[in-house]
Design a protein around this motif. Sequence first.
Motif, PDB file in Angstrom:
ATOM      1  N   CYS A  42       0.837  -1.198   0.000  1.00 53.96           N
ATOM      2  CA  CYS A  42       0.000   0.000   0.000  1.00 53.96           C
ATOM      3  C   CYS A  42       0.879   1.257   0.000  1.00 53.96           C
ATOM      4  O   CYS A  42       1.729   1.408   0.874  1.00 53.96           O
ATOM      5  CB  CYS A  42      -0.897  -0.020   1.231  1.00 53.96           C
ATOM      6  N   PRO A  43       0.690   2.157  -0.966  1.00 56.63           N
ATOM      7  CA  PRO A  43       1.497   3.386  -0.990  1.00 56.63           C
ATOM      8  C   PRO A  43       1.241   4.246   0.245  1.00 56.63           C
ATOM      9  O   PRO A  43       2.076   5.082   0.604  1.00 56.63           O
ATOM     10  CB  PRO A  43       1.005   4.116  -2.250  1.00 56.63           C
ATOM     11  N   GLU A  44       0.096   4.040   0.903  1.00 53.27           N
ATOM     12  CA  GLU A  44      -0.211   4.886   2.049  1.00 53.27           C
ATOM     13  C   GLU A  44       0.359   4.349   3.358  1.00 53.27           C
ATOM     14  O   GLU A  44       0.866   5.103   4.170  1.00 53.27           O
ATOM     15  CB  GLU A  44      -1.728   5.074   2.185  1.00 53.27           C
ATOM     16  N   CYS A  45       0.280   3.017   3.561  1.00 51.62           N
ATOM     17  CA  CYS A  45       0.717   2.503   4.867  1.00 51.62           C
ATOM     18  C   CYS A  45       1.750   1.382   4.769  1.00 51.62           C
ATOM     19  O   CYS A  45       2.263   0.924   5.784  1.00 51.62           O
ATOM     20  CB  CYS A  45      -0.483   2.041   5.689  1.00 51.62           C
ATOM     21  N   GLY A  46       2.039   0.907   3.563  1.00 55.32           N
ATOM     22  CA  GLY A  46       3.095  -0.097   3.417  1.00 55.32           C
ATOM     23  C   GLY A  46       2.663  -1.535   3.667  1.00 55.32           C
ATOM     24  O   GLY A  46       3.480  -2.448   3.597  1.00 55.32           O
ATOM     25  N   SER A  47       1.379  -1.770   3.957  1.00 51.78           N
ATOM     26  CA  SER A  47       0.924  -3.140   4.227  1.00 51.78           C
ATOM     27  C   SER A  47       0.750  -3.943   2.941  1.00 51.78           C
ATOM     28  O   SER A  47       0.749  -3.384   1.854  1.00 51.78           O
ATOM     29  CB  SER A  47      -0.412  -3.127   4.968  1.00 51.78           C
ATOM     30  N   VAL A  48       0.558  -5.257   3.101  1.00 51.23           N
ATOM     31  CA  VAL A  48       0.331  -6.100   1.928  1.00 51.23           C
ATOM     32  C   VAL A  48      -1.079  -5.895   1.380  1.00 51.23           C
ATOM     33  O   VAL A  48      -1.992  -5.453   2.085  1.00 51.23           O
ATOM     34  CB  VAL A  48       0.544  -7.606   2.222  1.00 51.23           C
ATOM     35  N   LEU A  49      -1.241  -6.267   0.112  1.00 47.14           N
ATOM     36  CA  LEU A  49      -2.506  -6.062  -0.592  1.00 47.14           C
ATOM     37  C   LEU A  49      -3.130  -7.396  -0.971  1.00 47.14           C
ATOM     38  O   LEU A  49      -2.447  -8.410  -1.072  1.00 47.14           O
ATOM     39  CB  LEU A  49      -2.233  -5.269  -1.879  1.00 47.14           C
ATOM     40  N   MET A  50      -4.430  -7.372  -1.172  1.00 45.55           N
ATOM     41  CA  MET A  50      -5.144  -8.506  -1.767  1.00 45.55           C
ATOM     42  C   MET A  50      -5.968  -7.927  -2.917  1.00 45.55           C
ATOM     43  O   MET A  50      -6.425  -6.784  -2.836  1.00 45.55           O
ATOM     44  CB  MET A  50      -6.104  -9.156  -0.757  1.00 45.55           C
ATOM     45  N   ILE A  51      -6.156  -8.732  -3.951  1.00 47.87           N
ATOM     46  CA  ILE A  51      -6.971  -8.250  -5.060  1.00 47.87           C
ATOM     47  C   ILE A  51      -8.410  -8.709  -4.842  1.00 47.87           C
ATOM     48  O   ILE A  51      -8.656  -9.876  -4.524  1.00 47.87           O
ATOM     49  CB  ILE A  51      -6.419  -8.762  -6.404  1.00 47.87           C
ATOM     50  N   GLU A  52      -9.331  -7.765  -4.982  1.00 48.60           N
ATOM     51  CA  GLU A  52     -10.739  -8.099  -4.771  1.00 48.60           C
ATOM     52  C   GLU A  52     -11.530  -7.727  -6.023  1.00 48.60           C
ATOM     53  O   GLU A  52     -11.241  -6.718  -6.674  1.00 48.60           O
ATOM     54  CB  GLU A  52     -11.270  -7.302  -3.565  1.00 48.60           C
ATOM     55  N   ASP A  53     -12.504  -8.547  -6.324  1.00 52.55           N
ATOM     56  CA  ASP A  53     -13.423  -8.244  -7.412  1.00 52.55           C
ATOM     57  C   ASP A  53     -14.649  -7.576  -6.777  1.00 52.55           C
ATOM     58  O   ASP A  53     -15.447  -8.232  -6.110  1.00 52.55           O
ATOM     59  CB  ASP A  53     -13.816  -9.542  -8.128  1.00 52.55           C
ATOM     60  N   ARG A  54     -14.786  -6.267  -6.990  1.00 48.21           N
ATOM     61  CA  ARG A  54     -15.900  -5.559  -6.331  1.00 48.21           C
ATOM     62  C   ARG A  54     -17.245  -5.918  -6.938  1.00 48.21           C
ATOM     63  O   ARG A  54     -18.289  -5.579  -6.401  1.00 48.21           O
ATOM     64  CB  ARG A  54     -15.660  -4.040  -6.412  1.00 48.21           C
ATOM     65  N   ASP A  55     -17.161  -6.593  -8.093  1.00 50.01           N
ATOM     66  CA  ASP A  55     -18.406  -7.013  -8.735  1.00 50.01           C
ATOM     67  C   ASP A  55     -18.608  -8.526  -8.581  1.00 50.01           C
ATOM     68  O   ASP A  55     -19.207  -9.187  -9.434  1.00 50.01           O
ATOM     69  CB  ASP A  55     -18.350  -6.612 -10.218  1.00 50.01           C
ATOM     70  N   PHE A  56     -18.074  -9.071  -7.473  1.00 51.46           N
ATOM     71  CA  PHE A  56     -18.118 -10.525  -7.280  1.00 51.46           C
ATOM     72  C   PHE A  56     -19.553 -11.050  -7.283  1.00 51.46           C
ATOM     73  O   PHE A  56     -19.828 -12.152  -7.747  1.00 51.46           O
ATOM     74  CB  PHE A  56     -17.441 -10.895  -5.950  1.00 51.46           C
ATOM     75  N   ASP A  57     -20.465 -10.238  -6.761  1.00 54.71           N
ATOM     76  CA  ASP A  57     -21.837 -10.725  -6.578  1.00 54.71           C
ATOM     77  C   ASP A  57     -22.547 -11.080  -7.886  1.00 54.71           C
ATOM     78  O   ASP A  57     -23.553 -11.780  -7.863  1.00 54.71           O
ATOM     79  CB  ASP A  57     -22.672  -9.717  -5.784  1.00 54.71           C
TER      80      ASP A  57
END
Length: 503
Positions: A42-57
Amino acid sequence: MNINEFPKEVRSRLVPAPGGDLVYNCLGCSAVHGIDSLLYTCPECGSVLMIEDRDFDRHLEIPGPLWRKIFDFRKSLNIPALKGVYLFHEFVGPDMPLENIVWLGEGHTPAVEASPELQKKAGVRFFFKNEGQNPSASFKDRGMASAFSRINHLIKNGVLSDVLAICASTGDTSASAALYAAYLKPHVTSAVLLPRGKVTSQQLSQPLGNGAVVFEIPGVFDDCMKVVEELSETCEVALLNSKNAWRILGQESYSYEIAQDFSYDTGRLAVVVPIGNAGNITAVMNGFLKFHRAGIIETLPKIIGVQSSHANPVFRYYSEEDPSRRRFSPVSVKPSVAQAAMIGNPVSMPRVIRLAEEYEKIAGQKKFFVVEVSEQQIMDWQLTANRYGNIACTHGGESLAGLVNAKGQGIVTDEDVAVLDSTAHMLKFAGFQQMYFENNFPQHYGITPHSSLVNVPQAVQPPGFCEQPETDSRDEEEFGTFVKETAKIIAGRLGLKKKKVIP
Ligand SMILES: *Cc1c(COP(=O)(O)O)cnc(C)c1O
Ligand SMILES: [Zn+2]
């Protein structure tokens, strides 16, 4: 088969069209970032990321039984892009156009039932999923197929050019990254950082053969990882460690395949996975969660992570029963035959913590476990597995040792069917087998060979013949004697019976 010959209800969905709404989700500050560029933290806090599909439903509009049909029929199509991890396109990388998918033969590894004798010894019915049958001979190819397809996609769209793929590795990540990078020449080149003396010669030969620039660093994997992180934060490189969330997406295919391998009946399964940097177990949990949410499987399987006592930070974290009192602290690793998992500070730990919690919330009961095994157990079970016709690497041995311990602790019961991740091919770790057979493990491994598992070659030397002959220097008669004498010695050692001469 022609598309029109498939059942009507699956025809329009057999070849997936790009869709979905993918974003990076930060596990630290919950910020959401666009996927147009490659982000690792994350450019803001440096934590790891996960990819999410916001249209999963949108997937929920298709009933579970129809999804199962789509995947099962899709498996019989002859479209290369859909033959690997993207068979599960809608879940692995829904926005990928098929023409940008890189498929080198990864995925759809066989889940082979362990031999009846081995199952008896383990006391549980189980299968090995042979991840060593992937192109670079480990499961890492799943995530790389996804990550390099993404890179290919960004190159094709003019977002990236002249990519330098870089990674730190305990051996298999670099083998896999170098392979996929070489395939995408001239647009992609690769460089890998290895802990000097801590990858096997087979693993070292892989990136060298694929033309990667190979750096050997004094230290362990965790040190190489820090250097690669520094490089990826300060220079224009594509980071290919499992910190790269695209790797996790591709690796989720492992769970989708298990679901398919067992006809989507996952309720009694116990899925056993060795843990190193914890990318794999992250992906395995996320995969089952996504299939469950879409109604493709009805019950979440048990997940059992395994760690060696020589590299056990995740085991230590979860050995505290009370979640509110758990504190993660990295450990200093000791030498392990499960060398690819010799990691004291797993990058994906925040992902594991998040997902394990979600997993058990949704399962409504305890379904995530981490067990510990000794180095001795790993070697003994690996060799035993191979003795009974399986192709377990040391990490496959670690999985089996973990299963046996889990059975002993009541985590796995007689009703369960286990699926063990044999994460790489045994040939990559032949050196450990040799140390065992020759009884020359350095002391800090703490491994003593059991004579019943040791096997060494026997020399055969017919008397009167030279020990290193040049074959073409023998005359016919001499060679005839050589064959007869040698066969006699072997027949004697094996105690063979003479064939009855039929008059
Ligand atoms: C990478 C690797 C592991 C560990 O997987 P993580 O995702 O790092 O936890 C285990 N076994 C083999 C053979 C590997 O290459
Ligand atoms: Zn953040």
